[in-house]
Design a protein around this motif. Structure first.
Motif, mmCIF file in Angstrom:
data_model
loop_
_atom_site.group_PDB
_atom_site.id
_atom_site.type_symbol
_atom_site.label_atom_id
_atom_site.label_comp_id
_atom_site.label_asym_id
_atom_site.label_seq_id
_atom_site.Cartn_x
_atom_site.Cartn_y
_atom_site.Cartn_z
ATOM 1 N N ALA A 262 11.938 15.234 -4.500
ATOM 2 C CA ALA A 262 10.705 14.461 -4.334
ATOM 3 C C ALA A 262 10.566 13.404 -5.423
ATOM 4 O O ALA A 262 11.015 13.581 -6.555
ATOM 5 C CB ALA A 262 9.499 15.392 -4.353
ATOM 6 N N MET A 263 9.915 12.292 -5.074
ATOM 7 C CA MET A 263 9.659 11.221 -6.033
ATOM 8 C C MET A 263 8.465 10.405 -5.553
ATOM 9 O O MET A 263 8.347 10.100 -4.361
ATOM 10 C CB MET A 263 10.894 10.319 -6.166
ATOM 11 N N LEU A 264 7.569 10.086 -6.466
ATOM 12 C CA LEU A 264 6.438 9.219 -6.137
ATOM 13 C C LEU A 264 6.950 7.832 -5.774
ATOM 14 O O LEU A 264 7.805 7.271 -6.469
ATOM 15 C CB LEU A 264 5.495 9.138 -7.342
ATOM 16 N N ASP A 265 6.445 7.283 -4.689
ATOM 17 C CA ASP A 265 6.829 5.937 -4.244
ATOM 18 C C ASP A 265 5.939 4.930 -4.965
ATOM 19 O O ASP A 265 4.762 4.796 -4.644
ATOM 20 C CB ASP A 265 6.659 5.842 -2.724
ATOM 21 N N TRP A 266 6.511 4.230 -5.956
ATOM 22 C CA TRP A 266 5.717 3.259 -6.717
ATOM 23 C C TRP A 266 5.278 2.073 -5.865
ATOM 24 O O TRP A 266 4.331 1.368 -6.233
ATOM 25 C CB TRP A 266 6.535 2.739 -7.895
ATOM 26 N N SER A 267 5.941 1.817 -4.767
ATOM 27 C CA SER A 267 5.642 0.632 -3.965
ATOM 28 C C SER A 267 4.571 0.873 -2.918
ATOM 29 O O SER A 267 4.041 -0.083 -2.353
ATOM 30 C CB SER A 267 6.916 0.128 -3.273
ATOM 31 N N ARG A 268 4.252 2.136 -2.630
ATOM 32 C CA ARG A 268 3.243 2.460 -1.626
ATOM 33 C C ARG A 268 2.314 3.525 -2.184
ATOM 34 O O ARG A 268 2.684 4.705 -2.235
ATOM 35 C CB ARG A 268 3.882 3.000 -0.344
ATOM 36 N N PRO A 269 1.126 3.147 -2.649
ATOM 37 C CA PRO A 269 0.206 4.159 -3.173
ATOM 38 C C PRO A 269 -0.039 5.259 -2.154
ATOM 39 O O PRO A 269 -0.167 5.005 -0.954
ATOM 40 C CB PRO A 269 -1.071 3.352 -3.437
ATOM 41 N N GLY A 270 -0.064 6.506 -2.637
ATOM 42 C CA GLY A 270 -0.311 7.626 -1.749
ATOM 43 C C GLY A 270 0.882 8.006 -0.898
ATOM 44 O O GLY A 270 0.716 8.596 0.168
ATOM 45 N N THR A 271 2.099 7.681 -1.364
ATOM 46 C CA THR A 271 3.305 7.975 -0.597
ATOM 47 C C THR A 271 4.302 8.715 -1.470
ATOM 48 O O THR A 271 4.474 8.407 -2.646
ATOM 49 C CB THR A 271 3.941 6.690 -0.051
ATOM 50 N N ARG A 288 10.062 9.265 3.760
ATOM 51 C CA ARG A 288 8.793 8.868 3.140
ATOM 52 C C ARG A 288 7.664 9.533 3.908
ATOM 53 O O ARG A 288 7.687 9.581 5.143
ATOM 54 C CB ARG A 288 8.589 7.357 3.252
ATOM 55 N N VAL A 289 6.640 10.005 3.185
ATOM 56 C CA VAL A 289 5.479 10.595 3.847
ATOM 57 C C VAL A 289 4.235 10.280 3.033
ATOM 58 O O VAL A 289 4.265 10.267 1.794
ATOM 59 C CB VAL A 289 5.655 12.126 4.017
ATOM 60 N N SER A 290 3.144 9.996 3.707
ATOM 61 C CA SER A 290 1.865 9.767 3.035
ATOM 62 C C SER A 290 1.224 11.100 2.685
ATOM 63 O O SER A 290 1.369 12.084 3.412
ATOM 64 C CB SER A 290 0.922 8.955 3.928
ATOM 65 N N TYR A 291 0.506 11.118 1.575
ATOM 66 C CA TYR A 291 -0.178 12.340 1.154
ATOM 67 C C TYR A 291 -1.616 12.029 0.772
ATOM 68 O O TYR A 291 -1.982 10.885 0.528
ATOM 69 C CB TYR A 291 0.552 12.997 -0.027
ATOM 70 N N ARG A 292 -2.417 13.076 0.709
ATOM 71 C CA ARG A 292 -3.788 12.966 0.222
ATOM 72 C C ARG A 292 -4.022 14.105 -0.747
ATOM 73 O O ARG A 292 -3.740 15.265 -0.441
ATOM 74 C CB ARG A 292 -4.791 13.041 1.377
ATOM 75 N N LEU A 293 -4.544 13.768 -1.925
ATOM 76 C CA LEU A 293 -4.789 14.791 -2.931
ATOM 77 C C LEU A 293 -5.906 15.719 -2.487
ATOM 78 O O LEU A 293 -6.783 15.325 -1.704
ATOM 79 C CB LEU A 293 -5.149 14.133 -4.265
#
Length: 494
Positions: A262-271, A288-293
């Motif tokens: 896993a890695m935070l996508d710096w180019s797409r917030p919340g991805t 790639r997958v979108s997430y919500r905290l």
């Protein structure tokens, strides 16, 4: 702005009372994951740990079996060109040994990675290279504060640049690989220590990433490398301690095959990006997958648009849309629902509008009654796709607390930003009239010479109302009380 500051202070207090143990709440994932760059990055070989530059134009990952590299584990790169990802090639800092687990930093200036190249302290050590345009500098060893005679995997620098997260199988841990953190003080890495709490177990914990709030981590766990399934978990800091974590739902974990990297996508917030075996299970692909905290920092009530509420209370917009300057050189991607759509009637917006619409080639900015239409978005829902180098800031005075940002290619005003604010007020003229979000209110009508000329189609508020401030506060809480910085180098003097 004193009223807004007071409400923000109240929000922090309420969040503390309502937060509870956030580690007990599940991370929400979009049910549909996007397979990244099929045939280029995701191929019949195993590709792992996708990382994207902040501008979204460079992708790195590693493969342990893709032919054409220097060694058994190699890092690969592709660039976004004219909307298409270029053919992948090995990066020049690969060696005949193992080079893997790349991770861009949030500012895009460095790539962190692992390698067993000569000159390290043991097995796999942590390194970095400087990013120089589309090129990379020489590899730099991160030193003995974080490296050991054992193996270190998956370095990731927190969004604020203050903490390095990685895993290691060094002596003294709870099991095999454990998660470690090292603070960064005055640019220097401090001695690493195990992540506090119960996240490290007798199993293998590795391949961790911070999410956008800088406190939630997603990581991989396996009872044993090679003989048990690898799945991904999420845990959030409660104080400075982490609980064991909760298993992520589909599509990240499917209950049958491996998922990690896993890695935070710096180019797409919340991805979030990750690797998983899907389909025939023959190889690992990139997703790639979108997430919500979890809503641990939100006031009780619906997080998204409540479709039962009155029309003036909500705006129904596509989940993602693009807007651009008049000539199309600067493009923005917007996700989610706007905070609000307002006409501002304040003196400063009128003064700025008069000056901006006098610029060469500029369009009419002010409405018939001296109003300025704004569509307000959270900063983490605005992505610059193209033309960042053409942005310039305009201020009414040198000490102004706001700036208006223009596309200098055609003098199109793009947005208004309050210093330290967590939202952007995008100019309504970026949308075609038939696609523009519906107006919800007019604010600061008390600044107009004669407010009675305004139509009564929406509330005409003498000042910013408590409801207006509440919308801003709710958005900020949903962002984890963050105010992302946007760097604009150019200036316009109108």
């Amino acid at each position: 702005m004193n009223a807004l500051a007071s409400l923000v202070a109240l929000a922090v207090a309420v969040a503390g009372l309502l937060g509870g143990d956030a580690s007990r709440e599940a991370l929400a994932l979009d049910p549909h994951a996007e397979r990244f760059a099929p045939g280029i990055a995701s191929t019949r070989y195993s590709e792992i740990r996708l990382t994207l530059s902040p501008d979204g134009r460079t992708a790195l990952w590693f493969s342990r079996d893709r032919p054409g590299g220097e060694g058994g584990h190699d890092i690969w790169v592709s660039h976004l060109q004219h909307g298409q990802w270029s053919a992948a090639r090995p990066v020049p800092f690969n060696t005949p040994g193992r080079d893997f687990d790349p991770a861009f930093t949030a500012d895009g200036r460095f790539v962190l990675f692992c390698s067993d190249r000569p000159g390290g302290l043991g097995g796999d050590d942590l390194y970095r290279v400087r990013v120089q345009g589309l090129q990379f500098g020489a590899a730099e060893h991160l030193g003995s504060a974080v490296n050991s005679p054992a193996n270190e995997f998956a370095p990731m620098l927190a969004p604020d640049g203050g903490t390095l997260l990685f895993s290691s199988d060094r002596a003294g841990g709870a099991g095999g690989h454990d998660l470690y953190v090292a603070r960064v003080d005055d640019g220097q890495l401090q001695p690493a220590r195990p992540v506090a709490g119960d996240v490290n177990t007798a199993a293998q914990e590795f391949d961790a990433t911070f999410l956008g709030d800088g406190r939630t981590i997603v990581f991989a766990r396996a009872q044993d490398f090679g003989s048990s399934r690898v799945e991904q978990f999420a845990a959030r800091a409660f104080g400075d301690r982490y609980a064991p974590g909760m298993r992520l739902p589909a599509p990240v974990n499917d209950g049958a095959s491996d998922s990690y990297g896993a890695m935070l996508d710096w180019s797409r917030p919340g991805t979030l990006t990750y690797s998983a075996r899907r389909g025939d299970g023959a190889s690992l692909d990139l997703y790639r997958v979108s997430y919500r905290l979890p809503p641990s920092l939100s006031i009780p009530g619906p997080r998204f648009v409540d479709r039962k509420r009155a029309p003036e209370e909500s705006i129904h917009m596509p989940s993602a849309q693009q807007v651009a300057c008049r000539c199309g050189e600067v493009t923005l991607n917007l996700t989610g629902t706007p905070i609000a759509c307002v006409d501002c009637c304040c003196n400063s917006c009128r003064a700025a509008g008069l000056r901006l619409q006098r610029l060469p080639g500029a369009l009419q900015l002010l409405g018939p009654h001296g109003t300025t239409r704004f569509v307000m978005y959270r900063k983490d829902r605005v992505e610059f796709l193209a033309g960042v180098e053409r942005l310039a800031a305009f201020r009414l005075s040198a000490d102004a607390g706001t700036r208006r940002v223009l596309a200098t290619c055609c003098n199109t005003p793009l947005f208004l930003e309050l210093t330290g604010g967590h939202w952007l007020s995008l100019y309504g003229g970026l949308w075609p009239e038939d696609a523009r979000p519906p107006l919800q209110m007019r604010t600061m009508v008390g600044d107009l010479p004669d407010p009675s000329v305004l139509p009564a189609d929406v509330p005409n508020l003498k000042q910013h109302s408590l409801r207006f401030y509440a919308r801003l506060m709710k958005a900020w809480i949903a962002m984890g009380l963050r105010s992302p910085d946007i760097r604009i180098e150019g200036e316009v003097h109108g």
